[in-house]
Design a protein around this motif. Structure first.
Motif, mmCIF file in Angstrom:
data_model
loop_
_atom_site.group_PDB
_atom_site.id
_atom_site.type_symbol
_atom_site.label_atom_id
_atom_site.label_comp_id
_atom_site.label_asym_id
_atom_site.label_seq_id
_atom_site.Cartn_x
_atom_site.Cartn_y
_atom_site.Cartn_z
ATOM 1 N N PHE A 23 12.311 38.547 33.228
ATOM 2 C CA PHE A 23 13.436 39.367 32.772
ATOM 3 C C PHE A 23 13.552 39.306 31.249
ATOM 4 C CE2 PHE A 23 17.966 39.663 31.561
ATOM 5 C CZ PHE A 23 18.207 40.962 31.962
ATOM 6 N N THR A 24 13.471 38.116 30.707
ATOM 7 C CA THR A 24 13.639 37.927 29.262
ATOM 8 C C THR A 24 12.525 38.618 28.487
ATOM 9 O OG1 THR A 24 14.674 35.802 29.705
ATOM 10 C CG2 THR A 24 13.935 36.200 27.460
ATOM 11 N N THR A 25 11.290 38.468 28.943
ATOM 12 C CA THR A 25 10.145 38.973 28.174
ATOM 13 C C THR A 25 9.853 40.451 28.404
ATOM 14 O OG1 THR A 25 8.623 38.295 29.937
ATOM 15 C CG2 THR A 25 9.034 36.711 28.160
ATOM 16 N N THR A 26 10.200 40.965 29.604
ATOM 17 C CA THR A 26 9.707 42.293 29.976
ATOM 18 C C THR A 26 10.812 43.292 30.301
ATOM 19 O OG1 THR A 26 7.795 41.172 30.944
ATOM 20 C CG2 THR A 26 8.094 43.482 31.520
ATOM 21 N N VAL A 27 11.915 42.811 30.849
ATOM 22 C CA VAL A 27 12.930 43.725 31.381
ATOM 23 C C VAL A 27 14.106 43.923 30.437
ATOM 24 C CG1 VAL A 27 14.466 44.172 33.339
ATOM 25 C CG2 VAL A 27 12.289 43.007 33.724
ATOM 26 N N ALA A 28 14.593 42.833 29.847
ATOM 27 C CA ALA A 28 15.869 42.869 29.110
ATOM 28 C C ALA A 28 15.875 43.880 27.974
ATOM 29 C CB ALA A 28 16.194 41.475 28.578
ATOM 30 N N THR A 29 14.705 44.076 27.336
ATOM 31 C CA THR A 29 14.674 44.991 26.188
ATOM 32 C C THR A 29 15.105 46.405 26.576
ATOM 33 O OG1 THR A 29 12.322 45.335 26.657
ATOM 34 C CG2 THR A 29 12.889 43.716 24.956
ATOM 35 N N ASP A 30 14.851 46.800 27.822
ATOM 36 C CA ASP A 30 15.210 48.158 28.247
ATOM 37 C C ASP A 30 16.721 48.349 28.351
ATOM 38 O OD1 ASP A 30 12.551 48.765 28.362
ATOM 39 O OD2 ASP A 30 12.364 48.439 30.518
ATOM 40 N N LEU A 31 17.462 47.248 28.474
ATOM 41 C CA LEU A 31 18.921 47.361 28.540
ATOM 42 C C LEU A 31 19.534 47.725 27.187
ATOM 43 C CD1 LEU A 31 19.925 44.369 30.855
ATOM 44 C CD2 LEU A 31 20.130 46.801 31.383
ATOM 45 N N VAL A 32 18.867 47.326 26.107
ATOM 46 C CA VAL A 32 19.437 47.558 24.772
ATOM 47 C C VAL A 32 18.719 48.665 24.011
ATOM 48 C CG1 VAL A 32 20.345 45.216 24.548
ATOM 49 C CG2 VAL A 32 17.998 45.686 23.835
ATOM 50 N N GLN A 57 24.489 32.950 32.348
ATOM 51 C CA GLN A 57 23.583 34.105 32.216
ATOM 52 C C GLN A 57 24.217 35.366 32.801
ATOM 53 O OE1 GLN A 57 20.296 32.215 34.264
ATOM 54 N NE2 GLN A 57 19.082 32.049 32.371
ATOM 55 N N LEU A 58 24.932 35.201 33.909
ATOM 56 C CA LEU A 58 25.586 36.352 34.536
ATOM 57 C C LEU A 58 26.688 36.910 33.644
ATOM 58 C CD1 LEU A 58 25.782 35.089 38.225
ATOM 59 C CD2 LEU A 58 24.536 37.121 37.436
ATOM 60 N N ILE A 59 27.436 36.017 32.989
ATOM 61 C CA ILE A 59 28.492 36.486 32.079
ATOM 62 C C ILE A 59 27.868 37.269 30.926
ATOM 63 C CG2 ILE A 59 30.190 35.705 30.375
ATOM 64 C CD1 ILE A 59 30.945 33.476 32.363
ATOM 65 N N GLU A 60 26.746 36.764 30.417
ATOM 66 C CA GLU A 60 26.035 37.469 29.345
ATOM 67 C C GLU A 60 25.538 38.825 29.846
ATOM 68 O OE1 GLU A 60 22.164 36.730 26.443
ATOM 69 O OE2 GLU A 60 23.023 35.059 27.549
ATOM 70 N N ALA A 61 24.978 38.836 31.060
ATOM 71 C CA ALA A 61 24.498 40.085 31.652
ATOM 72 C C ALA A 61 25.660 41.044 31.909
ATOM 73 C CB ALA A 61 23.761 39.794 32.962
ATOM 74 N N PHE A 62 26.792 40.488 32.326
ATOM 75 C CA PHE A 62 27.988 41.282 32.602
ATOM 76 C C PHE A 62 28.417 42.046 31.345
ATOM 77 C CE2 PHE A 62 32.445 42.127 33.368
ATOM 78 C CZ PHE A 62 32.514 42.363 34.730
ATOM 79 N N GLN A 63 28.429 41.333 30.224
ATOM 80 C CA GLN A 63 28.833 41.970 28.966
ATOM 81 C C GLN A 63 27.834 43.042 28.545
ATOM 82 O OE1 GLN A 63 29.026 38.393 26.652
ATOM 83 N NE2 GLN A 63 31.158 37.961 27.192
ATOM 84 N N LEU A 64 26.555 42.742 28.769
ATOM 85 C CA LEU A 64 25.501 43.697 28.417
ATOM 86 C C LEU A 64 25.582 44.944 29.287
ATOM 87 C CD1 LEU A 64 23.141 43.721 26.404
ATOM 88 C CD2 LEU A 64 21.679 42.766 28.195
ATOM 89 N N LEU A 65 25.843 44.724 30.572
ATOM 90 C CA LEU A 65 25.929 45.842 31.509
ATOM 91 C C LEU A 65 27.141 46.731 31.241
ATOM 92 C CD1 LEU A 65 25.038 44.060 34.877
ATOM 93 C CD2 LEU A 65 23.752 45.941 33.861
ATOM 94 N N SER A 66 28.239 46.112 30.856
ATOM 95 C CA SER A 66 29.498 46.851 30.723
ATOM 96 C C SER A 66 29.361 48.065 29.821
ATOM 97 C CB SER A 66 30.593 45.930 30.195
ATOM 98 O OG SER A 66 30.812 44.865 31.090
ATOM 99 N N THR A 67 28.534 47.950 28.786
ATOM 100 C CA THR A 67 28.386 49.065 27.834
ATOM 101 C C THR A 67 27.740 50.280 28.502
ATOM 102 O OG1 THR A 67 26.222 48.248 27.115
ATOM 103 C CG2 THR A 67 28.153 47.438 25.918
ATOM 104 N N HIS A 68 27.016 50.048 29.616
ATOM 105 C CA HIS A 68 26.313 51.156 30.253
ATOM 106 C C HIS A 68 27.216 52.043 31.101
ATOM 107 C CE1 HIS A 68 22.959 48.598 29.052
ATOM 108 N NE2 HIS A 68 22.205 49.681 29.132
ATOM 109 N N LEU A 69 28.480 51.670 31.253
ATOM 110 C CA LEU A 69 29.425 52.587 31.897
ATOM 111 C C LEU A 69 29.685 53.801 31.006
ATOM 112 C CD1 LEU A 69 32.072 50.224 33.555
ATOM 113 C CD2 LEU A 69 30.275 51.540 34.691
#
Length: 974
Positions: A452-461, A488-500
């Motif tokens: 997730f860190t190396t391959t997936v997370a970049t697509d979220l931002v 990690q979930l709290i961090e992901a939660f904050q990252l996801l929230s912007t995608h609404l």
């Protein structure tokens, strides 16, 4: 008939729908009505839309009116005979669209009638089988509508007797017809017109083959296995040039449907009957392999490919086929030639993403009802990995890395390669099945967090990335949420929230789905996230954004209610927030009520409806008080929907209204709006719709509890007791009758009830004598124990506390016949007292029965009428108190379980609002009795009181107890 046709025609127009419904309802109780509807359906002189409307009405009429809950006909005997006499012959002659509706009606009738009350049904079908393939098709449609009922049923002697009866009469003509159709196919192999008729019949024959074998392989089919399976093998390979697929055709053709049904059948045989089918499996594997490679990726072939892949998955579990799947060359070919082509995103998928995003989500989401080739291909890969984890992981990762490299060479051009790599990796990483609770076990050869860190997370931002890759990244968190830490979930939660705020429908919807899933995570049975874990301003922003997404669609009710995932997320945030955003309650409720008013115009999505009401309930639940301002905001918005009888919403509204009143200050008078509901609630029509009953009972209880003075005269009390009588007579609804009776006895002035108590007791005892069920007996025992457990300490909860208690219970039952309470104790209360599966009922029973023997002189006095029951009662109580505590204690608020995977249907079913469950009365004494030690302490104290009442002779009485009870008392120091 012309009148009925005219009404059916009017019902097709929205503005006349209600009027037409009322007219049909007024006619449907007339003798002969149902057969007249059937004649409309069969009359070719009427337009097809009228006939179809009649067929749908007939199906729903049969579902509603054929039998009552006791198994008695609700239509006249004349109509029953006429329908059974005419429906088969009529249905066989109908066109397919009408056959489908009438077939469902036949299935409903057969469920209750066949074979005992309709033994001639199969004979009537068999005699019609002949040379006319259109007639044969009709016969098979009827047969399939009857036999398919067996598929989901549990095995039982009764079921197997029914199947045997059918097999004895139907098997031989069935196989004979199958062979005859096969011969005709060979004779007409160059005639498309004839082949299509024959394939239509062949499709039904394959489906019925499955029906007849779904529970166990019959001896007839085992004896004819070679003949039957050679036909299946033939038609899996059958591809006559004359039936060459039209490339522009969007729907699966008949031959594809036949092959799909065959794949289902051979999967059944592989899973259930390998002992007889095993030798044939390799041949079917080979032709299925060829079928998968040859079938193109057009959506019309999706179901066929999915079923074929599912068959291959079932063969991978068989030890006898392990060699095939252990071979690395075979594994490599399966992954490259079958799995990868079927998980690669297609142009049709991209078009669906843009044009019908909600359908894209439902197809893509794990656990979705509809099957897809992608899901089935990934399941095959997981199954192969279960059998050979090291090799499959190694081969699979080779392609994951290959496709990731392709992507890196040109991200904008090769984004599909990364989509493929991410789907492949997720399938390799998951161990077992992805459930609604996420992945519980993963492939230890892979590091999902690092990937997730190396391959997936970049697509979220990365805002430039293709939106499908952004969805993949969000779905990765959704899939592997249980493998992330809370931080990690709290961090992901904050990252996801912007995608609404993302403009892409699928992106923001998947974001809402994943946010809701994160908030739903439990650890050790408790919610992982509490209101303190998420800042109030974040919760507020999330709610605001979600409402904007829900209400920004076009104004039609159907479009507004399309996306239940957004509303599920709203509900979950409100539940987790509890009172943290109470300052927004009025605004949130206003939004939710506007949505309700809009979708009430045309209810279309049961899940969206449910979670909108669940959200209203969650806001109400966490208010510190239910005040007049809140009632004035909510109640006037809901009452018009009740008045308009929007039936899909009525059960929910009753629950909301009841909860609000249950939590309204008891010192205040009954609000006017509720007072005006009392008379309508007594209307029989309200209670006829079974989905209303739990909610309307609860609302009536709340009104009685808030304002018992509203039931001060015989004219007020008689209708309420009439409702109780109707409920208690029903095996389905008797529980609600007990709930209502308890509320009546707790609250209404007993001087007003005195004239009715004997009749009430008689009704209960008559049910015990004439038509008792285990459920009824248990609920009766709990009610008796509840009355016996009440003391002065319960005065705040029970207005009549001083009048209830142990002596009341005895007097209540004995009012029917002196001394009968002893029989009730011996035959019902004592035997069933240890059969309860939750701690609340068990505690109430212990407290009530202990009160009974320790405070009523009828048990401890030498002249007591029931002194002989003291020993058996003490034996039972000692067993209950000394047995270890049971599981299944009623859920507390922090264990609230609201699952979005429940099926919510419009219709006669009742959908409970889990945010505000009905809480049965619990005596004050039991409120803290959550441990075995406390219940034992109470029991010990009351035995001391009993000893005093017995003049210190309790020790002698103990000598008459069972050895087990004496040992139990000794272990308690008694």
């Amino acid at each position: 008939m012309s009148d009925i046709a005219s009404i059916l025609e009017k019902s097709l127009h929205h503005e006349f729908a209600k009027e037409s419904e009322a007219q049909l309802a007024a006619l449907e109780n007339h003798e002969g009505f149902a057969t007249e509807v059937l004649r409309v359906v069969s009359n070719e002189g009427y337009p097809m839309n009228i006939r179809l409307s009649g067929a749908v009405f007939f199906k729903n009429f049969i579902r509603r009116k054929w039998l009552d809950e006791e198994g008695n006909y609700k239509v006249s005997e004349v109509d029953v005979k006429m329908i059974k006499k005419e429906v088969i012959g009529l249905m066989i002659q109908l066109p397919p669209s009408l056959q489908a509706q009438i077939g469902e009606a036949v299935s409903i009738i057969a469920d209750s009638e066949f074979p005992q009350r309709w033994p001639e049904l199969i004979d009537e079908l068999v005699v019609r089988i002949g040379e006319d393939m259109l007639v044969n098709r009709g016969v098979l449609v009827v047969a399939h509508s009857i036999f398919k009922r067996w598929r989901p049923l549990f095995r039982s002697d009764e079921l197997f007797l029914e199947i045997k009866l059918v097999l004895d009469k139907f098997s031989v003509p069935f196989l004979k017809l199958f062979k005859h159709v096969d011969e005709l196919v060979d004779q007409n192999v160059n005639s498309k017109e004839h082949l299509e008729v024959l394939l239509d019949v062949l499709l039904l024959l394959v489906k019925i083959y499955y029906d007849l074998n779904c529970q166990d392989i019959p001896e007839f089919f085992e004896d004819n296995l070679a003949a039957g399976m050679s036909l299946m093998h033939k038609y899996l390979l059958f591809n006559p040039p004359v039936l060459k697929n039209d490339e522009e055709e969007e729907q699966a053709d008949l031959l594809t449907k036949v092959k799909t049904a065959i794949c289902e059948l051979i999967q059944l045989y592989t899973i259930r009957y390998e002992d007889v089918f095993g030798k044939l499996i390799p041949d079917f594997m080979k032709c299925t392999w060829d079928l998968l490679i040859e079938t193109d990726n057009k959506p019309k072939n999706d179901l066929l490919v999915s079923k074929a892949l599912t068959f291959m998955s079932s063969t991978a579990r068989i030890p006898a086929q392990a060699g095939f799947y252990q071979d690395e060359e075979h594994l490599n070919k399966i992954i490259t030639a079958i799995i990868i082509p079927n998980i690669r995103i297609r142009q049709a998928d991209e078009e669906l993403f843009e044009d019908d995003p909600i359908e894209f989500i439902r197809l893509d989401l794990e656990g979705a009802d509809s099957e897809s080739r992608k899901k089935s291909a990934l399941e095959l890969l997981k199954e192969l990995k279960e059998q050979n984890q090291s090799s499959v992981t190694s081969i699979g990762m080779k392609y994951v890395n290959q496709y990731l490299q392709e992507y890196l060479q040109s991200p904008s051009e090769n984004w599909r390669s990364k989509d493929l790599a991410l789907n492949l990796y997720s399938a390799l990483a998951v161990k077992g099945t992805i459930t609604s609770n996420g992945v519980t076990s993963i492939n230890l050869l892979l590091n999902v967090v690092e990937f997730f860190t190396t391959t997936v997370a970049t697509d979220l931002v990365n805002d430039q990335v293709n939106p499908i890759l952004k969805v993949d990244a969000i779905k990765y968190i959704y899939t592997f949420r249980n493998q992330l830490t809370k931080e990690q979930l709290i961090e992901a939660f904050q990252l996801l929230s912007t995608h609404l705020n993302n403009s892409e429908y699928v992106v923001y919807t998947y974001t809402a789905i994943t946010l809701e899933k994160i908030l739903s995570i439990k650890q050790h049975g408790k919610p992982l996230f509490q209101k303190a874990d998420i800042p109030t301003n974040v919760l507020q922003l999330l709610i605001t954004n979600l409402f904007q997404l829900i209400t920004s669609k076009d104004s039609s009710p159907e479009k507004l209610a399309e996306n239940e995932f957004l509303m599920i997320c709203v509900m979950r945030i409100l539940v987790v927030s509890e009172d943290a955003i109470n300052h927004l309650s009025k605004e949130i409720l206003t939004q939710l009520l506007r949505i309700i008013q809009s979708i009430a115009k045309n209810p279309s999505n049961p899940k969206f409806t449910h979670y909108t009401f669940e959200s209203i309930a969650a806001v109400a639940k966490y208010q510190k008080t239910i005040d007049d301002d809140l009632l004035e905001l909510v109640v006037p918005q809901l009452l018009p929907i009740l008045a308009e009888d929007v039936q899909e919403f009525v059960p929910y509204i009753f629950q909301i209204l009841a909860f609000l009143l249950e939590n309204y200050p008891s010192a205040k008078p009954l609000p006017t709006a509720y007072g005006q509901l009392i008379k309508p609630l007594m209307s029989p029509t309200v209670w006829e719709f079974k989905g209303n009953i739990p909610g309307v009972t609860r609302l009536l209880q709340a009104i009685i509890q808030q304002s018992p003075q509203s039931f001060a005269t015989d004219a007020d009390i008689t209708p309420v007791l009439g409702v109780f009588q109707k409920l208690i007579a029903s095996k389905v609804n008797d529980t609600y009758g007990f709930d209502l009776l308890e509320t009546i006895f707790f609250n209404i002035d007993f001087t007003r009830l005195a004239n009715y108590t004997k009749t009430t007791a008689m009704l209960l005892l008559q049910r015990l004598q004439n038509s008792k069920t285990e459920k009824f007996v248990k609920r009766f025992v709990v009610m008796m124990a509840t009355f016996a457990s009440i003391s002065e300490k319960d005065q705040k909860l029970v207005r009549n506390a001083s009048l209830l208690g142990p002596d009341f219970v005895i007097q209540f039952v004995d009012s029917v016949q002196n001394g009968i309470f002893g029989q009730i104790l011996t035959n019902f209360i004592i035997p069933s007292s240890d059969g309860f599966n939750n701690l609340r009922d068990r505690n109430v029973i212990v407290i009530g029965l202990t009160n009974l023997i320790s405070t009523s002189s009828q048990f401890y006095s030498p002249e007591g009428q029931y002194r002989l029951q003291l020993i058996p009662l003490l034996d039972k109580l000692t067993h209950l108190v000394t047995t270890e505590s049971i599981s299944g204690y009623l859920k507390t608020e922090d264990e609230l379980d609201i699952s979005e995977n429940e099926e919510f249907l419009f219709g006669s079913s009742f959908n409970k609002l889990n945010s505000i469950p009905y809480v049965p009365f619990t005596p004050v004494l039991t409120l803290s009795l959550s441990s075995q030690d406390l219940i034992r302490q109470f029991f010990k104290e009351r035995l001391g009181q009993l000893n005093e009442n017995c003049g210190g002779t309790l020790g002698q009485i103990f000598g008459s107890l069972s050895v087990e009870s004496q040992q139990g008392l000794a272990s308690m120091g008694i």
